[in-house]
Design a protein around this motif. Structure first.
Motif, PDB file in Angstrom:
ATOM      1  N   ASN A 125      63.498 -12.830   9.663  1.00 27.90           N
ATOM      2  CA  ASN A 125      62.967 -11.606   9.074  1.00 27.90           C
ATOM      3  C   ASN A 125      63.015 -10.414  10.021  1.00 27.90           C
ATOM      4  OD1 ASN A 125      60.788 -13.961   7.864  1.00 27.90           O
ATOM      5  ND2 ASN A 125      61.959 -12.718   6.447  1.00 27.90           N
ATOM      6  N   PHE A 126      62.759 -10.671  11.287  1.00 31.30           N
ATOM      7  CA  PHE A 126      62.763  -9.569  12.257  1.00 31.30           C
ATOM      8  C   PHE A 126      63.651  -9.983  13.416  1.00 31.30           C
ATOM      9  CE2 PHE A 126      61.023  -7.080  15.841  1.00 31.30           C
ATOM     10  CZ  PHE A 126      61.099  -5.804  15.287  1.00 31.30           C
ATOM     11  N   VAL A 127      64.679  -9.183  13.660  1.00 27.83           N
ATOM     12  CA  VAL A 127      65.696  -9.547  14.650  1.00 27.83           C
ATOM     13  C   VAL A 127      65.656  -8.549  15.802  1.00 27.83           C
ATOM     14  CG1 VAL A 127      68.130 -10.001  15.063  1.00 27.83           C
ATOM     15  CG2 VAL A 127      67.143 -10.462  12.799  1.00 27.83           C
ATOM     16  N   LEU A 128      64.956  -8.947  16.858  1.00 29.13           N
ATOM     17  CA  LEU A 128      64.960  -8.134  18.067  1.00 29.13           C
ATOM     18  C   LEU A 128      66.265  -8.412  18.813  1.00 29.13           C
ATOM     19  CD1 LEU A 128      62.956  -6.171  19.287  1.00 29.13           C
ATOM     20  CD2 LEU A 128      62.007  -8.027  20.633  1.00 29.13           C
ATOM     21  N   HIS A 129      66.643  -7.518  19.723  1.00 28.06           N
ATOM     22  CA  HIS A 129      67.877  -7.682  20.504  1.00 28.06           C
ATOM     23  C   HIS A 129      69.123  -7.714  19.618  1.00 28.06           C
ATOM     24  CE1 HIS A 129      64.992  -8.804  23.545  1.00 28.06           C
ATOM     25  NE2 HIS A 129      64.770  -9.997  23.038  1.00 28.06           N
ATOM     26  N   ALA A 130      69.062  -7.044  18.475  1.00 30.66           N
ATOM     27  CA  ALA A 130      70.201  -7.113  17.554  1.00 30.66           C
ATOM     28  C   ALA A 130      71.398  -6.325  18.079  1.00 30.66           C
ATOM     29  CB  ALA A 130      69.789  -6.612  16.173  1.00 30.66           C
ATOM     30  N   ALA A 131      71.166  -5.387  18.991  1.00 32.15           N
ATOM     31  CA  ALA A 131      72.293  -4.624  19.533  1.00 32.15           C
ATOM     32  C   ALA A 131      72.028  -4.189  20.967  1.00 32.15           C
ATOM     33  CB  ALA A 131      72.562  -3.380  18.680  1.00 32.15           C
ATOM     34  N   GLY A 132      73.052  -4.293  21.804  1.00 29.28           N
ATOM     35  CA  GLY A 132      73.016  -3.717  23.142  1.00 29.28           C
ATOM     36  C   GLY A 132      72.717  -4.684  24.277  1.00 29.28           C
ATOM     37  N   TRP A 133      72.351  -5.903  23.919  1.00 32.46           N
ATOM     38  CA  TRP A 133      71.937  -6.896  24.936  1.00 32.46           C
ATOM     39  C   TRP A 133      73.140  -7.381  25.735  1.00 32.46           C
ATOM     40  CZ3 TRP A 133      67.479 -10.389  25.664  1.00 32.46           C
ATOM     41  CH2 TRP A 133      67.781 -11.612  26.264  1.00 32.46           C
ATOM     42  N   LEU A 134      73.002  -7.374  27.056  1.00 34.88           N
ATOM     43  CA  LEU A 134      74.042  -7.898  27.941  1.00 34.88           C
ATOM     44  C   LEU A 134      73.362  -8.651  29.084  1.00 34.88           C
ATOM     45  CD1 LEU A 134      77.190  -7.520  27.853  1.00 34.88           C
ATOM     46  CD2 LEU A 134      76.924  -5.842  29.657  1.00 34.88           C
ATOM     47  N   GLU A 135      74.113  -9.553  29.698  1.00 34.94           N
ATOM     48  CA  GLU A 135      73.704 -10.135  30.979  1.00 34.94           C
ATOM     49  C   GLU A 135      72.357 -10.848  30.896  1.00 34.94           C
ATOM     50  OE1 GLU A 135      72.663  -8.251  35.097  1.00 34.94           O
ATOM     51  OE2 GLU A 135      74.322  -7.107  34.252  1.00 34.94           O
ATOM     52  N   GLY A 136      72.210 -11.666  29.851  1.00 28.28           N
ATOM     53  CA  GLY A 136      70.957 -12.413  29.712  1.00 28.28           C
ATOM     54  C   GLY A 136      69.741 -11.537  29.567  1.00 28.28           C
ATOM     55  N   GLY A 137      69.956 -10.293  29.090  1.00 24.13           N
ATOM     56  CA  GLY A 137      68.835  -9.391  28.885  1.00 24.13           C
ATOM     57  C   GLY A 137      68.483  -8.561  30.099  1.00 24.13           C
ATOM     58  N   LEU A 138      69.296  -8.615  31.114  1.00 25.51           N
ATOM     59  CA  LEU A 138      69.025  -7.786  32.298  1.00 25.51           C
ATOM     60  C   LEU A 138      69.583  -6.382  32.156  1.00 25.51           C
ATOM     61  CD1 LEU A 138      69.465 -10.214  35.337  1.00 25.51           C
ATOM     62  CD2 LEU A 138      67.370  -9.076  34.538  1.00 25.51           C
ATOM     63  N   ALA A 139      70.554  -6.191  31.271  1.00 22.30           N
ATOM     64  CA  ALA A 139      71.157  -4.862  31.118  1.00 22.30           C
ATOM     65  C   ALA A 139      71.294  -4.484  29.648  1.00 22.30           C
ATOM     66  CB  ALA A 139      72.530  -4.824  31.795  1.00 22.30           C
ATOM     67  N   SER A 140      70.978  -3.223  29.353  1.00 16.44           N
ATOM     68  CA  SER A 140      71.306  -2.635  28.053  1.00 16.44           C
ATOM     69  C   SER A 140      72.648  -1.942  28.206  1.00 16.44           C
ATOM     70  CB  SER A 140      70.244  -1.611  27.636  1.00 16.44           C
ATOM     71  OG  SER A 140      68.990  -2.238  27.448  1.00 16.44           O
ATOM     72  N   CYS A 141      73.568  -2.261  27.320  1.00 14.36           N
ATOM     73  CA  CYS A 141      74.934  -1.767  27.471  1.00 14.36           C
ATOM     74  C   CYS A 141      75.307  -0.889  26.285  1.00 14.36           C
ATOM     75  CB  CYS A 141      75.893  -2.961  27.565  1.00 14.36           C
ATOM     76  SG  CYS A 141      77.640  -2.500  27.561  1.00 14.36           S
ATOM     77  N   TYR A 142      75.713   0.322  26.589  1.00 12.17           N
ATOM     78  CA  TYR A 142      76.071   1.277  25.529  1.00 12.17           C
ATOM     79  C   TYR A 142      77.229   0.742  24.672  1.00 12.17           C
ATOM     80  CZ  TYR A 142      73.249   5.042  27.636  1.00 12.17           C
ATOM     81  OH  TYR A 142      72.226   5.813  28.119  1.00 12.17           O
ATOM     82  N   GLU A 143      78.260   0.257  25.349  1.00  8.88           N
ATOM     83  CA  GLU A 143      79.435  -0.186  24.590  1.00  8.88           C
ATOM     84  C   GLU A 143      79.099  -1.403  23.734  1.00  8.88           C
ATOM     85  OE1 GLU A 143      82.191  -0.725  27.792  1.00  8.88           O
ATOM     86  OE2 GLU A 143      82.551   1.429  28.020  1.00  8.88           O
ATOM     87  N   LYS A 144      78.371  -2.323  24.334  1.00  6.27           N
ATOM     88  CA  LYS A 144      77.960  -3.504  23.563  1.00  6.27           C
ATOM     89  C   LYS A 144      77.085  -3.097  22.389  1.00  6.27           C
ATOM     90  CE  LYS A 144      77.061  -8.145  23.255  1.00  6.27           C
ATOM     91  NZ  LYS A 144      75.650  -8.273  22.919  1.00  6.27           N
ATOM     92  N   PHE A 145      76.239  -2.108  22.604  1.00  6.08           N
ATOM     93  CA  PHE A 145      75.386  -1.619  21.524  1.00  6.08           C
ATOM     94  C   PHE A 145      76.234  -1.203  20.326  1.00  6.08           C
ATOM     95  CE2 PHE A 145      72.880   1.381  19.126  1.00  6.08           C
ATOM     96  CZ  PHE A 145      71.570   0.927  19.238  1.00  6.08           C
ATOM     97  N   MET A 146      77.268  -0.428  20.594  1.00  4.54           N
ATOM     98  CA  MET A 146      78.096   0.083  19.491  1.00  4.54           C
ATOM     99  C   MET A 146      78.861  -1.054  18.813  1.00  4.54           C
ATOM    100  SD  MET A 146      77.167   3.154  19.635  1.00  4.54           S
ATOM    101  CE  MET A 146      78.203   3.913  18.388  1.00  4.54           C
ATOM    102  N   MET A 147      79.348  -2.003  19.600  1.00  4.78           N
ATOM    103  CA  MET A 147      80.069  -3.136  19.005  1.00  4.78           C
ATOM    104  C   MET A 147      79.117  -3.996  18.171  1.00  4.78           C
ATOM    105  SD  MET A 147      82.888  -4.273  21.866  1.00  4.78           S
ATOM    106  CE  MET A 147      81.718  -5.040  22.988  1.00  4.78           C
ATOM    107  N   ASP A 148      77.907  -4.208  18.684  1.00  5.56           N
ATOM    108  CA  ASP A 148      76.932  -5.012  17.942  1.00  5.56           C
ATOM    109  C   ASP A 148      76.536  -4.330  16.631  1.00  5.56           C
ATOM    110  OD1 ASP A 148      76.869  -7.029  19.854  1.00  5.56           O
ATOM    111  OD2 ASP A 148      75.125  -6.213  20.903  1.00  5.56           O
TER     112      ASP A 148
END
Lengths: 526, 526
Positions: free
Chosen positions: B388-411
């Motif tokens: 029902n609620f999906v946290l970390h649905a976009a932008g997660w990288l490196e086991g949660g150590l980094a927020s990644c702009y490019e990954k965010f857009m792809m996600d």
């Protein structure tokens, strides 16, 4: 040769019996020495998990009714094959020119003789696979004229590439099948190509394989070579070749595919009747419309195999993609083809046929994030649909135009994960782990507890590609990408490769057959 | 402020009513001008597809029994919180020191007051989301101290990064929620950070958001700011904040999380009780053992919120990962966490609580194929589990150590696909497409037929990232990778960003509150 045949009548092949043990064992020892081996071979998947379903009874019945309407009203064309048309007339269909109209229920009735599951035998009996039921079999990419090689070049594929992919598929623990045209060896004349391809599968691997379908006489050659490998009687009584028979969607079967289908069905070998669909071009732009057409085409093509030989093994195949509405280019890993796969699998189960779809499909030109997202989306739906035979499970790139070594290795890793997922949840006492929870208790950790120690070797899938180390360690090790690690792994595997043992009489028989055949033909490159 | 409250008693917030229309419209127009806009906002997902289930009735009952045994025999620790222990004693639990033992059935009985679904209101009522039932809500990555920025650097995150991710989530059509700690703005003192973070969500976006949980007083500040934004009475009567309350697995809740949970539950705001599990370290190495512990922890933590305020909204949360048995490093996208997600979703449905798990998780250090395979595997299981609620649905990288702009857009692109998949199969007359099949017939194509034309705009998901063009065209356009295209898209989106309209009185109220608060505190960076 007939001696070899006689020796094999107990049901296991000579090559198989002699190959068994020698092959996996030697490769494993060599791999252990080089430190980069592929690990223990897995048998085909026996799914312990449910299939995911997107259609309810009402939706399934609606699509079945509509498909029957397509078969009756619109009909299916069987082109340039008077024999096929005559067979349909004889069976009670209404044939107008090349258009065959099927009375409601005729195709389903004919399909009652088709087995819902069967064994495809490999020359190593341990590698024989079940097709249908709760089994899932992974086979490599099929068809690309290009490769993306280990030097990073994109170029025409050669017979050396072909042999390399057969070797890699042989070594890959989670690939259960040697496949067919793992790439097009364009350096071999087109009329002789099938001989070298089938020979590679038979000699470089001991997994089951696919036959040539590009001309009826090439199908005949495949069957003849199988008889050399397995023995004539064994081939007569068992299925040892599986073959890709594409519909020419929409609603056409052509002479080439019909010719190959007739050869294989007559010889009791398996046909995968597959509407090759880029939805929006070869089928309607909707999922239900596409499913309707797919079902109609499969009903016509699969029941045709039963006209040829009642009881011949046949699969419900679906190749589902859609097109970009802007450019017309095929797209992969998008939601609509996943829905088609889920729905088609349900239709196949209702029809009682084994099902083929999916794989690790993608449109990307390189093994980058696009390739991986698209492949993972396709593979997830392929697995959860309950697919029985998965072509293109590894190595597919660029909409099927290129076989990619790095992608192959990355996909193989994903297939291992899929196989683990399919085992489902272990509810044994060890699986429940209550002793571990009691031993550890609040605020401690499970790293060294007895239960963790006892399950150390089997706990959790171990990826051969993923880098799970810290950022700092990853930096220190050269900031490698996943394809770079895959590249190194492919090189190590190829270096570690040893061919499975094969009876010298069989090897000579195959070589003789090919030499005679090749000598009888001029080189043809188109 | 009380005037604002009075004006809002009809159930929609002032900011919401004023923001509606102005926000999406302006952004869409601006996007159309710049040609790279994100497109039309989607409301939260109303799933038309089934959930995939990996446990049968027997398996579920077994795990429930085992969890009850854990609660009764082993118990759960509530640390450094005398009030919580007193509440449990009062409720009939057996409290020994900080260890609470729960009579069988107590937690389930307490949870009868928890709603199975509720609305989290956004200041723009069109962006309010349903939590529970057939709804799925996607929220961005939560927690990373680092970013991988648009220049390709990996560095500590700043408040500017934080604001950028809020802007991107606001613009992303398939992200329904602004999230919480989209990255840690480490350039802001740690004791003041929550004020700037909550302020960014409230002012730069009109989507629902998450509150601070790092200290009870920061939770109080979040509630106070929500009352400025929505009006005091509205907040008293509605849920406008959702909050991440992690268990300190195994079997511990600590003072910080309990403090925040108490603040939010007392204020009728939602808590997501989430055992944060790296299986093999914080839980047993088996799926069933992990599910047992997760269920026990959630039963204890979620029922605690009902002790605080019966009826307070609470979610069954699960963060499932496993560890590498070689290095102890966390791994993502592997089969075992998927099985945990599927199973935990089933347990949550039986308990009648909304469920949170998954996202687009990965261990890769860069947005490469590893990142994509792992994220896609996680997202597929998250979606099909019926989360029902999906946290970390976009932008997660490196086991949660980094927020990644490019990954965010792809996600975000992948989330759009997931949303389309969740619509299921259209079985309407248009969906059936029989007219198209009749019009086209055998051997033709569907590209220009009436049905294709009529469905041109809505047929097939259109990826914002994928390159489906020919190899030659891709070469000519510079051989771009998916992350390169994502980079360009992120820049275009950020350039096109316009803040949603906000009532000036509310804006001033928030600024005043923050100024007063900040002035009362020294800077603290640890």
């Amino acid at each position: 040769m007939s001696d070899t045949v006689a020796a094999d009548q107990d049901g296991a092949s000579a090559g198989g019996r002699r190959g068994r043990g020698a092959s996996g064992g030697a490769a494993a020892r060599r791999a252990a020495r080089t430190g980069g081996g592929p690990g223990t071979q897995l048998t085909y998947i026996k799914r312990q998990i449910n299939s995911f379903e997107v259609l309810n009874e009402e939706g399934l019945a609606l699509i079945e009714r509509n498909a029957d309407t397509v078969l009756e009203e619109i009909g299916i064309e069987f082109r340039d094959d008077a024999e096929a048309l005559a067979m349909w007339k004889e069976a009670g269909a209404d044939v107008k020119g090349e258009r065959v109209h099927f009375p409601r229920g005729l195709c389903r009735s004919l399909l009652k003789t088709a087995p819902s599951q069967f064994t495809q035998h490999a020359r190593n009996p341990e590698r024989s696979v079940q097709i249908g039921g709760k089994a899932t079999v992974f086979a490599p990419v099929y068809g690309p004229p290009f490769v993306r090689d280990l030097e990073g070049n994109r170029r025409y594929a050669t017979i050396e590439d072909f042999r390399n992919f057969v070797k890699l598929a042989y070594l890959a623990p989670s690939i259960h099948h040697s496949g067919g045209t793992v790439c097009e060896p364009v350096d071999v004349p087109v009329n002789k190509r099938h001989l070298d391809m089938v020979h590679a599968h038979m000699t470089l691997s001991d997994k089951p394989f696919m036959g040539s379908v590009t001309a009826p006489e090439r199908a005949e050659d495949t069957v003849a070579m199988a008889k050399i490998l397995f023995g004539e009687k064994f081939v007569d009584e068992n299925t040892v070749i599986i073959n890709l028979i594409n519909a020419n969607s929409p609603m056409v079967f052509d002479e080439t595919m019909l010719g190959a289908a007739k050869v294989y069905a007559r010889n009791n070998q398996a046909c995968i009747i597959t509407p090759f669909i880029l939805a929006g071009a070869m089928s309607p732009v909707t999922v239900a419309g596409t499913l309707t057409q797919v079902l109609a085409e499969v009903l016509a093509g699969a029941s045709f195999t039963q006209l040829v030989r009642p009881g011949a093994p046949v699969l419900f195949g679906t190749f589902a993609s859609s097109i970009s509405m802007q450019s017309g280019a095929p797209t992969f890993g998008t939601p609509e083809p996943s829905l088609v796969s889920y729905g088609a699998a349900q239709l196949a189960r209702r029809l009682g046929l084994p099902f083929r779809t999916g794989g690790s499909l993608c449109a990307s030109k390189i093994p980058d994030a696009q390739a991986a997202y698209e492949s993972a989306n396709t593979l997830n739906s392929t697995l959860l649909a309950g697919t029985n035979f998965v072509l293109h499970a590894a190595g597919w790139l660029e909409g099927g135009l290129a076989s990619c070594y790095e992608k192959f290795m990355m996909d193989v890793d994903q297939l291992g994960m899929a196989q683990k997922l399919a085992e489902g949840v272990d509810l044994s006492e060890n699986g429940q782990a209550m002793d571990a929870i009691r031993q550890v208790g609040p605020g401690s950790h499970y790293l060294g507890c007895d239960h963790t120690q006892a399950n150390f070797q089997t706990a959790f899938y171990r990826s051969s590609i993923a880098d799970n180390n810290s950022y700092e360690q990853w930096l220190a090790e050269g900031e490698k990408t996943a394809p770079q690690r895959a590249n190194e792994l492919a090189r190590r595997w190829l270096e570690s490769y040893e061919a499975p043992a094969l009876d010298q009489g069989i090897a000579d028989g195959l070589n003789d057959f090919i030499a005679v055949k090749k000598e009888s033909m001029p080189d043809a490159f188109t």
